[in-house]
Design a protein around this motif. Structure first.
Motif, mmCIF file in Angstrom:
data_model
loop_
_atom_site.group_PDB
_atom_site.id
_atom_site.type_symbol
_atom_site.label_atom_id
_atom_site.label_comp_id
_atom_site.label_asym_id
_atom_site.label_seq_id
_atom_site.Cartn_x
_atom_site.Cartn_y
_atom_site.Cartn_z
ATOM 1 N N ILE A 43 0.783 -0.941 -0.121
ATOM 2 C CA ILE A 43 -0.134 -0.530 -0.178
ATOM 3 C C ILE A 43 0.671 1.321 0.261
ATOM 4 N N MET A 55 -9.226 -1.874 -0.880
ATOM 5 C CA MET A 55 -7.980 0.069 -0.690
ATOM 6 C C MET A 55 -8.112 0.077 -2.054
ATOM 7 N N SER A 57 -6.547 -5.039 0.893
ATOM 8 C CA SER A 57 -6.215 -3.877 0.092
ATOM 9 C C SER A 57 -6.220 -4.234 -1.136
ATOM 10 N N LEU A 88 -10.746 2.297 5.370
ATOM 11 C CA LEU A 88 -10.268 1.614 4.458
ATOM 12 C C LEU A 88 -9.596 -0.234 5.219
#
Length: 268
Positions: free
Chosen positions: A23, A84, A81, A78
């Protein structure tokens, strides 16, 4: 990284040795100004600290919190993954560069009108966490039966059990997944898993592949003695991702907040 009043405030709640690494890379690729809130695992249990439960009830990482500008709305929390990545790419301009074109010309809004690259991106965003990662996590957990804190006198027994589970269940499934990825790369139309440019799916998929690459050879028998020799296409893909400028920048970002020797992924 500071934001101005016209931008949403984005905070990544980052846990060491977690999926948060991918991320960070995604946020860097999207050119989003963001802050990192740092958490460390308990060194004995390897669990996340309870403070993360104040951010999300499951107490897991990564979690991204987006505070809209001007205090006009409640913060958006959020987790997961793939979700997101979809949300961030939809709401930040650079997402249009990363996400493949959705519709074939003249097929907008029709079933089957999506491009192959877009469908692949959607699939692999969820495949990484839903199909591949569980086997790698199981491998990590089972492998701990072969080392301290398991008492020395019973470790030969637990080691034999662990080896049996790995050889009869974990390795055959991981082998199937590496073979599948090799097949997908052969038909992607480019150097990446979806097409000929980097996508969010590549970024999310990077975490399980980076985590496992050094341990795969010890899990079972590969043709030529190595997974890299049997599936050089996958090995080249992993190497290519590790040399992406965005990935390198993400490791530098993490080093700034948590020190230069930080481990960003668990060792299988």
């Amino acid at each position: 990284m500071a934001t101005n009043e016209q931008e949403p405030k984005v905070t990544l709640h980052w846990l060491n040795q977690s999926r948060s690494q991918s991320i960070v890379w995604l946020l860097e690729e999207l050119k989003i100004n963001f802050d990192i809130k740092l958490y460390h695992r308990n060194k004995q249990t390897m669990f996340a600290p309870p403070e993360l439960e104040k951010v999300h009830p499951l107490g897991k990482s990564p979690v991204v919190v987006i505070t809209p500008p001007g205090g006009s709305a409640e913060p958006i929390v959020l987790a997961e993954s793939g979700y997101m990545a979809n949300y961030l790419c939809e709401h930040f301009p650079e997402g249009r560069r990363l996400v493949p074109q959705k519709w074939k010309e003249g097929m907008e809004g029709k079933i089957g009108g999506e491009t192959e690259a877009w469908l692949r991106n959607q699939y692999f965003l969820h495949y990484s966490e839903g199909s591949l990662m569980p086997y790698l996590v199981l491998s990590l957990v089972i492998s701990r039966l072969k080392q301290p804190p398991v008492p020395f006198l019973i470790r030969p027994i637990t080691t034999a059990v662990a080896n049996r589970i790995i050889s009869s269940y974990i390795f055959p499934n991981i082998y199937r997944h590496i073979k599948f990825l090799d097949q997908q790369l052969s038909t992607s139309g480019g150097r990446y898993i979806c097409c000929d440019h980097l996508t969010p799916a590549d970024i999310i998929l990077s975490f399980p592949l980076f985590s496992a690459k050094d341990a795969l050879d010890n899990m079972g028998q590969w043709e030529g003695g190595s997974w890299k020799k049997e599936f050089p296409r996958v090995a080249d893909y992993v190497n290519h991702l590790q040399n992406e400028e965005g990935y390198k920048k993400s490791t530098q970002t993490i080093a700034k907040v948590d020190g230069p020797n930080t481990e960003v992924a668990p060792k299988m």
